[in-house]
Write a protein that holds these residues in place. Sequence first.
Motif, PDB file in Angstrom:
ATOM      1  N   ALA A 128     -57.343  16.765  -7.786  1.00 48.74           N
ATOM      2  CA  ALA A 128     -56.361  15.830  -8.334  1.00 48.74           C
ATOM      3  C   ALA A 128     -54.983  16.479  -8.420  1.00 48.74           C
ATOM      4  CB  ALA A 128     -56.806  15.349  -9.712  1.00 48.74           C
ATOM      5  N   ILE A 129     -54.935  17.757  -8.789  1.00 47.66           N
ATOM      6  CA  ILE A 129     -53.655  18.478  -8.861  1.00 47.66           C
ATOM      7  C   ILE A 129     -53.060  18.624  -7.467  1.00 47.66           C
ATOM      8  CG2 ILE A 129     -52.596  20.715  -9.389  1.00 47.66           C
ATOM      9  CD1 ILE A 129     -54.654  20.886 -11.748  1.00 47.66           C
TER      10      ILE A 129
ATOM     11  N   LEU B 140     -45.406  22.058  -9.162  1.00 50.26           N
ATOM     12  CA  LEU B 140     -45.904  20.979 -10.018  1.00 50.26           C
ATOM     13  C   LEU B 140     -46.360  21.523 -11.361  1.00 50.26           C
ATOM     14  CD1 LEU B 140     -46.881  18.037 -10.503  1.00 50.26           C
ATOM     15  CD2 LEU B 140     -49.057  18.746  -9.471  1.00 50.26           C
ATOM     16  N   MET B 141     -47.114  22.597 -11.350  1.00 53.81           N
ATOM     17  CA  MET B 141     -47.633  23.173 -12.590  1.00 53.81           C
ATOM     18  C   MET B 141     -46.489  23.706 -13.466  1.00 53.81           C
ATOM     19  SD  MET B 141     -50.807  22.517 -12.339  1.00 53.81           S
ATOM     20  CE  MET B 141     -51.642  23.483 -13.556  1.00 53.81           C
ATOM     21  N   ARG B 142     -45.518  24.384 -12.847  1.00 54.30           N
ATOM     22  CA  ARG B 142     -44.380  24.894 -13.629  1.00 54.30           C
ATOM     23  C   ARG B 142     -43.581  23.751 -14.241  1.00 54.30           C
ATOM     24  NH1 ARG B 142     -43.879  28.460  -9.268  1.00 54.30           N
ATOM     25  NH2 ARG B 142     -42.238  27.161  -8.392  1.00 54.30           N
ATOM     26  N   SER B 143     -43.285  22.738 -13.446  1.00 54.84           N
ATOM     27  CA  SER B 143     -42.469  21.637 -13.964  1.00 54.84           C
ATOM     28  C   SER B 143     -43.247  20.852 -15.021  1.00 54.84           C
ATOM     29  CB  SER B 143     -41.998  20.713 -12.839  1.00 54.84           C
ATOM     30  OG  SER B 143     -43.109  20.082 -12.225  1.00 54.84           O
ATOM     31  N   GLY B 144     -44.540  20.681 -14.820  1.00 60.97           N
ATOM     32  CA  GLY B 144     -45.354  19.994 -15.825  1.00 60.97           C
ATOM     33  C   GLY B 144     -45.377  20.761 -17.132  1.00 60.97           C
ATOM     34  N   ALA B 145     -45.540  22.073 -17.065  1.00 63.26           N
ATOM     35  CA  ALA B 145     -45.566  22.899 -18.275  1.00 63.26           C
ATOM     36  C   ALA B 145     -44.211  22.883 -18.965  1.00 63.26           C
ATOM     37  CB  ALA B 145     -45.969  24.328 -17.933  1.00 63.26           C
TER      38      ALA B 145
END
Length: 106
Positions: free
Chosen positions: A19-20, A34-39
Amino acid sequence: MNAAVERIVVQTTPQEKQAIIDKARQLNMSVSELMRSGANEYTPADADLVALATAAQASAERSMAVIDDALASIAASNARIKAMEAKAKAKREPTRATGSRSRRTP
């Protein structure tokens, strides 16, 4: 901008990982981006913070009740020990009347 050189490992199920990856593709981003911006954008909802504070308060109250029970148990135990020590001391020390009789000479 500095190059990203540090690594953070995030464990997921295979379905979460897919999904990620799919989300990153849809947004035309790398998974890392994506993970950095989401965090960076994540802010917990006020309701979540209130629930967390309520749970912490309930936990603290339960802990205080357990400590109060332990202190009461210790106080009762100390009282029993004091009574036992007093009883043992009374058995070791004869009364004055008994002591004076044993010292009399015929």
